[in-house]
Design a protein around this motif. Structure first.
Motif, PDB file in Angstrom:
ATOM      1  N   LYS A  37       0.835  -1.205   0.000  1.00  0.00           N
ATOM      2  CA  LYS A  37       0.000   0.000   0.000  1.00  0.00           C
ATOM      3  C   LYS A  37       0.868   1.252   0.000  1.00  0.00           C
ATOM      4  O   LYS A  37       0.596   2.218  -0.725  1.00  0.00           O
ATOM      5  N   GLU A  38       1.942   1.236   0.798  1.00  0.00           N
ATOM      6  CA  GLU A  38       2.839   2.391   0.840  1.00  0.00           C
ATOM      7  C   GLU A  38       3.494   2.623  -0.521  1.00  0.00           C
ATOM      8  O   GLU A  38       3.596   3.762  -0.993  1.00  0.00           O
ATOM      9  N   GLU A  97       0.928   4.006  -2.998  1.00  0.00           N
ATOM     10  CA  GLU A  97       0.621   5.414  -2.759  1.00  0.00           C
ATOM     11  C   GLU A  97       1.799   6.293  -3.169  1.00  0.00           C
ATOM     12  O   GLU A  97       1.607   7.422  -3.660  1.00  0.00           O
ATOM     13  N   ARG A 114       1.438   6.681  -6.767  1.00  0.00           N
ATOM     14  CA  ARG A 114       0.378   7.666  -7.056  1.00  0.00           C
ATOM     15  C   ARG A 114       0.920   9.092  -6.889  1.00  0.00           C
ATOM     16  O   ARG A 114       0.569   9.994  -7.659  1.00  0.00           O
ATOM     17  N   HIS A 115       1.768   9.291  -5.897  1.00  0.00           N
ATOM     18  CA  HIS A 115       2.377  10.606  -5.704  1.00  0.00           C
ATOM     19  C   HIS A 115       3.247  10.967  -6.911  1.00  0.00           C
ATOM     20  O   HIS A 115       3.242  12.123  -7.372  1.00  0.00           O
ATOM     21  N   ASP A 134      -4.537   6.250 -12.102  1.00  0.00           N
ATOM     22  CA  ASP A 134      -5.092   6.209 -10.742  1.00  0.00           C
ATOM     23  C   ASP A 134      -6.043   5.027 -10.598  1.00  0.00           C
ATOM     24  O   ASP A 134      -6.062   4.333  -9.566  1.00  0.00           O
TER      25      ASP A 134
END
Length: 316
Positions: A72-73, A76, A79-80, A117
């Protein structure tokens, strides 16, 4: 930074190096898509390779061995990075070649980056261990991980200005992505089960007496072949709808899509002929057959053959 030579954009040396990296990733890992991508002109081929390399990174995080929290990290963080690309904050001096290539592609083509996304959202569904009760549930997942890729690719391909039905091109691209993903799911039934995943809808499994998945022996009296044939018919209907995209594309973009879809259609044919093969291992096509499909896609032959065959099936 780019320069224009004889009407074509020529990437600067750092950007070209980034594209070369993405093209290497695509050639090594895109077992089916690479055959279609090779049919595109250089600028579109580079952009598609950048999209593939970014998507591959997302998929690899989801399929990797990290703990769920770490996945998950990482997702994300990806995504950043996408936010930085979307905000035009990645330049040719960035140390991440995939980011450099994708940022350059997004400046050249109207790529709907929000589709990436959606891909991240879909992979997070895998990380969370999502289950799918109905086809509508599975369809939502497929739209994230495959339909979105179809719409992203359309941003590179473009459509004929003023072509009848061009406003529906994103819908057709999305549907074709669903067809490819459902074929993938059928092909990877055994591999996914070994990883603790079952994608086929629980409603369909129950209808054919196949229990709750394929992690062990099938229940006595189950009709696995019936289940596969049912899903094959669903995939064929999606292909038939998705192929409406092809007349809206230029010749080489249409050839790219026809080649990629044609390879999956032939996989579907093999699975239909021998449903239990997917329980024995991964069904695949030899390289020479993929190359043959790509050539037929460039000529339009494979697509016309499939269209005629689908018409015959519907009128029987």
């Amino acid at each position: 930074m780019t320069v224009t030579v004889e009407g074509q954009h020529q990437p600067s040396a750092p950007v070209q190096a980034a594209y070369s990296y993405c093209e290497a990733v695509t050639g090594q890992q895109a077992r089916n898509f690479a055959y279609g991508i090779r049919l595109l002109p250089a600028e579109k081929r580079r952009a598609m390779s950048a999209l593939y390399a970014f998507s591959r990174r997302v998929d690899d995080i989801g399929d990797g061995t990290l703990a769920p929290g770490e996945k998950k990290e990482r997702l994300e963080a990806t995504r950043h990075l996408l936010d930085r690309i979307r905000s035009d904050k990645v330049d040719e001096d960035d140390t991440d070649p995939v980011a450099v290539a994708l940022a350059d592609s997004a400046r050249r083509f109207p790529i709907p980056l929000d589709g990436l996304d959606e891909l991240i959202d879909g992979v997070l569904m895998d990380v969370h261990g999502a289950a799918y009760e109905t086809w509508d549930d599975l369809k939502a997942y497929c739209r994230c991980v495959a339909g979105a890729i179809g719409r992203l690719s359309l941003g590179v391909f473009g459509t004929h200005p003023g072509a009848p039905g061009a406003d529906r091109a994103p819908e057709y691209a999305d549907t074709l992505g669903l067809a490819l993903q459902l074929t993938n799911i059928l092909r990877d039934v055994r591999e996914d089960a070994e990883n603790g995943r079952t994608y086929l809808p629980a409603d369909d499994l129950a209808k054919f007496g196949c229990g709750d998945g394929f992690g062990g022996p099938l229940p006595e009296g189950s009709d696995f072949a019936g289940l596969v044939h049912f899903e094959v018919r669903r995939a064929r209907a999606l292909f038939a709808e998705g192929y409406r995209l092809l007349p809206l594309l230029d010749r080489r973009s249409g050839a790219c899509v026809a080649a990629m879809a044609g390879i999956y259609r032939r996989l579907l044919d093999r699975i239909e002929r021998d449903p239990e093969a997917v329980l024995r291992g991964r069904v695949s096509l030899p390289g020479r057959e993929k190359a043959y499909v790509a050539v037929r896609g460039l000529s339009g032959l494979d697509t016309r053959h499939v269209a005629r065959r689908d018409v015959r099936r519907r009128t029987r």
